[in-house]
Design an enzyme around this catalytic site. Structure first.
Site, short mmCIF file in Angstrom:
data_model
loop_
_atom_site.label_atom_id
_atom_site.label_comp_id
_atom_site.label_asym_id
_atom_site.label_seq_id
_atom_site.Cartn_x
_atom_site.Cartn_y
_atom_site.Cartn_z
N ASP A 90 1.02 -1.47 0.18
CA ASP A 90 0.07 0.58 0.07
C ASP A 90 0.71 1.18 -0.10
O ASP A 90 1.25 2.45 -0.18
CB ASP A 90 -1.03 0.30 1.23
CG ASP A 90 -1.43 1.11 1.24
OD1 ASP A 90 -2.81 1.35 -0.19
OD2 ASP A 90 -2.11 1.97 2.88
N GLU A 116 -2.11 -5.00 -3.50
CA GLU A 116 -1.33 -4.55 -2.60
C GLU A 116 0.11 -5.58 -2.29
O GLU A 116 1.02 -5.27 -2.09
CB GLU A 116 -1.70 -3.78 -1.29
CG GLU A 116 -2.92 -2.96 -1.87
CD GLU A 116 -4.05 -1.86 -0.70
OE1 GLU A 116 -4.00 -0.83 -0.98
OE2 GLU A 116 -3.56 -3.10 0.22
#
Length: 120
Positions: free
Chosen positions: A45, A117
């Site tokens: 992320d 992610e």
């Protein structure tokens, strides 16, 4: 020996993981065991946010911070990552608990977005 569906994912990504155990971890939902992808998701992320921020910063020189933040949020939202996960075929390779699998977890947008992610 690596699972054929995971090998196919690496081929779609255009890379071979030097540490296949990290790939396996990236594809493992927390429901499937202690060695799951949440820490990799956290890191991915941040990397994704940094990469997109850098590209936006360079491309939109006249935009202020607020505009750049809104564009970044639009680009890296769950829906966008879910679409990427579907294009990569993540539903076929995510490792989930039996219960999560029966409940449709392999198609759940949040699980798949988190998987993208973690792969990053």
């Amino acid at each position: 020996m690596i699972d054929p569906s995971v090998a196919a994912l690496q081929q779609r990504l255009g890379l071979a993981f030097a540490q296949p155990e990290l790939l396996e971890r990236a594809l493992t939902h927390r429901s499937a065991g202690a060695l799951h992808n949440e820490r990799l998701e956290f890191l991915g992320d941040a990397v994704l946010s940094l990469a997109v921020s850098g590209l936006l910063y360079e491309r939109f020189l006249g935009s202020d911070e607020g505009d750049l933040t809104r564009v970044r949020a639009h680009l890296v939202r769950e829906d966008s990552l879910h679409k990427v996960a579907l294009q990569l075929g993540l539903p076929d390779v995510m490792r989930l608990s039996e219960g999560e699998s029966r409940g449709g977890g392999a198609q759940r947008a949040s699980i798949l977005a988190d998987g993208v992610e973690a792969l990053i």
